[in-house]
Every structure is written in C-alpha cells, then in structure tokens.
Design a protein around this motif. Structure first.
Motif: not given
Length: 115
Positions: A16-20, A58-63, A79-83
C-alpha cells in the motif's frame, strides 16, 4: 514507536506504500464496490496503470475484481477485501505513528531552542 534507538519501525504495508495503491484502497474502503472508470478518474491514472494497480492488489488479496456486463458493455468492478481493510487500517495507523513521533521530536527540538 517511541523514537528510541532500537525501536521497531512502524508496520507500513509494502503493498500500500505506492500512492496509487493507497489512494485506490482508501477510496474502496469507503464504498462496497466501484466501477473501473470511476476508480481511474478518481486516481487520475490511465486505464493501463489502474489495471496494473488492481492486478497487484488482487494478487496480494487486498482487492477483489469482478467482471461482468452492463447491458452489452463489459465492465470491471473492484472491492476491498477484509484483509485489504485490515491492511489499510494498519498502514494508516503506522503513518499516524510516524507523524506523531515527528511532531514529538519537533516539539522537543523547539523546547530545546527556547531554553
């Protein structure tokens, strides 16, 4: 983080560090789901950049990305996942901790200058 030598650094989320990525997850945290074009316009990026950003998250499971049609037109929603919600909350808390430590350090330096 107390600002003492040897303290562990705040737990920033590398994904999540990258601004986008941060802007995208923050936007998604406030809604259930958003359409690709809305996200692209909000982030002010190209279709290609948003597509790569969504794929990485999506690859990290965040979205979670969902594809479908609106009438005959193909559409993509995210959509944002629970993780993803947890990761964003932890990342924002770490940023707040960094800012608070900097404010305390600045106040201490100002106090020393005033003395």
């Amino acid at each position: 983080m107390t600002g003492h030598p040897g303290d562990a650094p705040p737990a920033l989320d590398r994904e999540l560090h990258h601004p986008n990525r941060l802007a995208l997850t923050a936007y998604l945290s406030a809604c259930g789901e958003a359409e690709f074009g809305v996200l692209r316009d909000y982030c002010g990026v190209s279709d290609s950049t948003l597509s790569k950003t969504l794929s990485a998250l999506e690859k990290t499971g965040h979205v979670r990305v969902r594809k479908g049609h609106l009438g005959k037109r193909p559409r993509t929603w995210a959509s944002l996942t629970i993780s993803g919600h947890r990761a964003l909350a932890g990342h924002l808390a770490a940023l707040e901790e960094i800012a608070a430590t900097a404010r305390r350090a600045g106040a201490g330096a100002q106090d020393a200058n005033d003395a």
